[in-house]
Enzyme design. Structure first.
Site, PDB file in Angstrom:
ATOM      1  N   CYS A   1       1.010  30.123 -13.368  1.00  0.00           N
ATOM      2  CA  CYS A   1       0.556  30.698 -14.632  1.00  0.00           C
ATOM      3  C   CYS A   1      -0.026  29.671 -15.587  1.00  0.00           C
ATOM      4  O   CYS A   1       0.558  29.361 -16.622  1.00  0.00           O
ATOM      5  CB  CYS A   1       1.694  31.476 -15.263  1.00  0.00           C
ATOM      6  SG  CYS A   1       2.160  32.843 -14.203  1.00  0.00           S
TER       7      CYS A   1
ATOM      8  N   PRO B   1       0.819  -1.219   0.000  1.00  0.00           N
ATOM      9  CA  PRO B   1       0.000   0.000   0.000  1.00  0.00           C
ATOM     10  C   PRO B   1       0.852   1.268   0.000  1.00  0.00           C
ATOM     11  O   PRO B   1       1.932   1.291   0.578  1.00  0.00           O
ATOM     12  CB  PRO B   1      -0.763  -0.108   1.319  1.00  0.00           C
ATOM     13  CG  PRO B   1       0.158  -0.870   2.227  1.00  0.00           C
ATOM     14  CD  PRO B   1       0.877  -1.855   1.338  1.00  0.00           C
TER      15      PRO B   1
ATOM     16  N   TYR C   1      -6.104  14.881 -12.646  1.00  0.00           N
ATOM     17  CA  TYR C   1      -7.167  13.864 -12.560  1.00  0.00           C
ATOM     18  C   TYR C   1      -8.544  14.448 -12.267  1.00  0.00           C
ATOM     19  O   TYR C   1      -9.493  13.686 -12.095  1.00  0.00           O
ATOM     20  CB  TYR C   1      -6.904  12.896 -11.398  1.00  0.00           C
ATOM     21  CG  TYR C   1      -5.558  12.257 -11.285  1.00  0.00           C
ATOM     22  CD1 TYR C   1      -5.024  11.524 -12.348  1.00  0.00           C
ATOM     23  CD2 TYR C   1      -4.835  12.319 -10.102  1.00  0.00           C
ATOM     24  CE1 TYR C   1      -3.790  10.895 -12.221  1.00  0.00           C
ATOM     25  CE2 TYR C   1      -3.605  11.695  -9.970  1.00  0.00           C
ATOM     26  CZ  TYR C   1      -3.087  10.990 -11.037  1.00  0.00           C
ATOM     27  OH  TYR C   1      -1.884  10.363 -10.894  1.00  0.00           O
TER      28      TYR C   1
HETATM   29  C1  LIG Z   1       1.807   2.887  -6.844  1.00  0.00           C
HETATM   30  C2  LIG Z   1       2.021   1.458  -6.591  1.00  0.00           C
HETATM   31  C3  LIG Z   1       1.586   0.894  -5.404  1.00  0.00           C
HETATM   32  C4  LIG Z   1       0.820   1.666  -4.368  1.00  0.00           C
HETATM   33  O1  LIG Z   1      -0.405   2.103  -4.858  1.00  0.00           O
HETATM   34  P1  LIG Z   1      -1.386   2.942  -3.878  1.00  0.00           P
HETATM   35  O2  LIG Z   1      -2.562   3.229  -4.707  1.00  0.00           O
HETATM   36  O3  LIG Z   1      -0.639   4.171  -3.511  1.00  0.00           O
HETATM   37  O4  LIG Z   1      -1.661   2.053  -2.725  1.00  0.00           O
HETATM   38  C5  LIG Z   1       1.853  -0.434  -5.179  1.00  0.00           C
HETATM   39  N1  LIG Z   1       2.511  -1.174  -6.096  1.00  0.00           N
HETATM   40  C6  LIG Z   1       2.950  -0.665  -7.256  1.00  0.00           C
HETATM   41  C7  LIG Z   1       3.657  -1.521  -8.202  1.00  0.00           C
HETATM   42  C8  LIG Z   1       2.714   0.660  -7.538  1.00  0.00           C
HETATM   43  O5  LIG Z   1       3.134   1.168  -8.705  1.00  0.00           O
END
Ligand SMILES: *Cc1c(COP(=O)(O)O)cnc(C)c1O
Length: 431
Positions: free
Chosen positions: A359, A289, A332
């Site tokens: 800007c 995470p 986004y």
């Molecule tokens: C970004 C990423 C995560 C974490 O994703 P979250 O949405 O921030 O939890 C985990 N594994 C990989 C390979 C990622 O690129």
């Protein structure tokens, strides 16, 4: 949860986070200011660890440092037993500087550079996440040249579409990330890894995207990983030591969002994993995470500057930050919960648009938010600002990146100082 745990207002009507009055914080550290609550980060880490420990004890959790990295957050997550997903030489260097346990670092990325792989090996990182066949060849080559063996996992593209923004969806076949299973490239990578002397194949991984609110795509991902592992075992006799369904747990930004509860997600992953494993086999279950560890722990504070009303159309309120510290609204269309932090929100609210100071007409931070009449000098707080805000910050317009403080029990500790003009000029020879 939107604000950090234990966020409240004091008698003066000021927002208080981690026991610190945010008006005092802005006075001491300047504005814009990013505030992280240590107790919230630790609580988020524990919600992963506790559920895993109870449901599947052979686990590991790594923090995806790209969500937000500095030495303070690395020390906190290390202390909670986490590893780290690093995606660049710079992130590996941060881990070294934080004295992070390097054997718990995993190096991800779809185009790792030879000198970054060198750096990873010399720093003693534990695992490399292979993103493609060329990546595998390069890791094996660099490791062989150093007469060592890199532990590698293969990032698979499972062909799963999670419902999230296109830019943060990574599990579908048409993605720059990973080894597609359906085209045979994933299997080819298994064969290549088994015959390459510079690598030792230890497992498989998939990461299907970010800000996901549904447990179903995770259950599917676990099934795909287990299915692939079984096939490879049958064909090549290879048993994974570790399987990882990635990160991506969705968090709450505004009241209408239903954040995915970490506990519910982890339980579903553990159950699907246990149900799908052959008897007597218990590989490590690895989660990674990022956002859900730091997003709600972080609050951005801005000071109100100029006001502009276009009668019958829109009220603009400009603050002292913008897309240079938070590009997510422009990139986004992300929404945030915004509140006045320097006084009680009394009086009538109206709809205003909070604009940045850079800007670009697109430099709008918070469109159509309901706030009381704002005045020059008010401080506004944007909740859920801990992930992918500062991490994606820039020096656009020669902006100075803001300071960051970590708060705990009424104490604030600077973890990143505000940039200075000297910092900006330092890159120019002759300046
Ligand atoms: C970004 C990423 C995560 C974490 O994703 P979250 O949405 O921030 O939890 C985990 N594994 C990989 C390979 C990622 O690129």
């Amino acid at each position: 949860m939107i604000y950090p745990l234990d966020t409240h207002r004091n008698e003066a009507g000021h927002l208080v986070i981690g026991g610190c009055d945010v008006v005092d914080l802005v006075q001491e550290f300047g504005s814009p200011l990013y505030v992280y609550d240590e107790a919230t980060i630790r609580a988020m880490c524990r919600s992963y660890v506790d559920v895993l420990a109870e449901n599947y004890p052979n686990f590991s959790v790594t923090y995806a440092g790209k969500a937000y990295i500095d030495l303070a957050v690395l020390r906190i997550v290390a202390d909670e037993g986490f590893g780290l997903d690093a995606v660049s030489g710079g992130e590996i260097q941060c881990a070294v500087a934080a004295e992070f346990p390097m054997e718990r670092v995993i190096f991800h990325g779809n185009n790792k550079l030879p000198d970054e792989i060198e750096l990873g090996l010399s720093a003693g990182i534990g695992r490399f996440m292979v993103d493609g066949l060329d990546d595998l060849r390069l890791i094996s080559q660099v490791a062989s040249d150093r007469q060592t063996t890199a532990n590698v996992m293969l990032r698979l593209t499972p062909g799963i579409s999670a419902h999230t923004h296109d830019y943060i969806r990574t599990g579908a076949l048409d993605s720059k990330f990973g080894l597609p299973i359906s085209t045979g490239q994933a299997e080819e990578a298994v064969r290549l890894a088994l015959e390459s002397s510079g690598v030792s194949l230890i497992g498989y991984h998939a990461h299907i995207g970010s800000q996901i609110f549904d447990t179903e795509p995770y259950a599917q991902t676990v099934e795909v990983l287990l299915g692939f592992a079984e096939q490879m075992h049958d064909k090549y006799g290879v048993c994974p030591e570790v399987l990882s369904p990635g990160g991506g747990c969705g968090v709450q930004y505004v009241e209408e969002d239903d954040g995915l509860e970490i506990e519910r997600l982890v339980k579903v992953i553990c159950r699907t994993f246990k149900d799908g494993l052959p008897a007597g086999v218990e590989p490590e279950l690895a989660l990674e995470p990022g956002r859900s560890i730091v997003a709600n722990a972080g609050v951005a504070l801005y000071s109100v500057g100029t006001l502009k009303e276009i009668p019958g159309i829109r009220k603009y309120v400009a603050v002292d930050g913008g897309m240079a510290d938070n590009i997510r609204p422009a990139l986004y269309g992300s929404e945030y919960k915004v509140d006045i932090a320097s006084r009680e929100a009394d009086g009538e609210c109206s709809t205003v648009t909070i604009a940045g100071r850079y800007c670009e007409s697109g430099d709008i931070l918070f469109k159509d938010v309901s706030l009381p009449e704002l005045r020059n000098g008010d401080i506004v707080a944007a909740a859920t600002s801990g992930a992918y805000n500062l991490a994606m910050s820039s020096n656009y317009n020669m902006a100075l990146r803001p300071a960051v403080v970590f708060v705990k029990d009424g104490q604030a500790t600077l973890s990143r100082r505000r940039e200075t003009y000297d910092d900006l000029l330092a890159v120019f020879p002759g300046a």
